[in-house]
Motif scaffolding. Structure first.
Motif, PDB file in Angstrom:
ATOM      1  N   VAL A  35      -9.251  -4.949  -1.024  1.00 30.25           N
ATOM      2  CA  VAL A  35      -9.283  -3.954  -1.867  1.00 30.25           C
ATOM      3  C   VAL A  35     -10.818  -3.980  -2.469  1.00 30.25           C
ATOM      4  CG1 VAL A  35      -8.439  -2.932  -4.196  1.00 30.25           C
ATOM      5  CG2 VAL A  35      -6.965  -3.965  -2.323  1.00 30.25           C
ATOM      6  N   MET A  46       0.841  -1.075  -0.060  1.00 28.53           N
ATOM      7  CA  MET A  46       0.163  -0.105  -0.094  1.00 28.53           C
ATOM      8  C   MET A  46       0.827   1.054   0.059  1.00 28.53           C
ATOM      9  SD  MET A  46      -3.021  -1.301   2.671  1.00 28.53           S
ATOM     10  CE  MET A  46      -3.397   0.517   3.245  1.00 28.53           C
ATOM     11  N   ASN A  73      -8.338   0.831  -0.699  1.00 27.07           N
ATOM     12  CA  ASN A  73      -7.802  -0.047   0.215  1.00 27.07           C
ATOM     13  C   ASN A  73      -8.524  -0.108   1.540  1.00 27.07           C
ATOM     14  OD1 ASN A  73      -5.618  -1.285  -1.417  1.00 27.07           O
ATOM     15  ND2 ASN A  73      -4.788   0.881  -1.238  1.00 27.07           N
TER      16      ASN A  73
END
Length: 148
Positions: A71, A22, A102
């Motif tokens: 996600v 991420m 996310n």
């Protein structure tokens, strides 16, 4: 463009692969969507959230919502019946899109609704009972008897 080496993070931690990915994606920037379609994210209560995406011109059949490995992906693809139209001016964007969000652990999508050109996705964070903080009672010990 400067990049950050996340190797030490991978080397000294376990289970944080998704976090490192991420961070890496965030540092690269979200250049694929170009800001289309616009969206809002808001907190609607304690542990409750809402994502609102402007999808004017799309129907429920044109939209797809999926969750995979934390996600949330929202895709829009217009049907082919638009090709027969002869626009003199087309100011309403009708191009295909893909938006990714996310999600934190234990955040679940509970509802999605399309109304007045806005796709509203409702989310809730439900922490499992086993993960909630709990108090441990400390009992008073009894004196040990010495055996002679």
């Amino acid at each position: 463009m400067n990049t950050i080496d996340l190797t030490p993070l991978y080397r000294s931690s376990i289970g944080f692969d998704r976090l490192a990915s991420m961070l890496d994606n965030a540092l690269r920037g979200d250049t694929g969507t170009g800001g289309y379609p616009p969206y809002n994210i808001e907190a609607t209560g304690e542990n409750r959230y809402s994502i609102t995406i402007a999808v004017a011109g799309f129907t429920e059949d044109d939209l797809d919502i999926q969750i995979e490995r934390g996600v949330l992906t929202v895709r829009g693809k217009k049907s082919d019946d638009e090709k027969d139209r002869n626009y003199l001016y087309q100011g309403i964007a009708a191009r295909s899109f893909e938006r990714k969000f996310n999600l934190a652990e234990h955040v679940e999508v509970v509802d999605a609704e399309l109304s007045n050109g806005l796709l509203n996705i409702q989310l809730v964070k439900e922490i499992p009972e086993a993960m909630k903080p709990r108090s441990i009672e400390i009992k008073r010990g009894t004196a040990l008897e010495h055996k002679k």
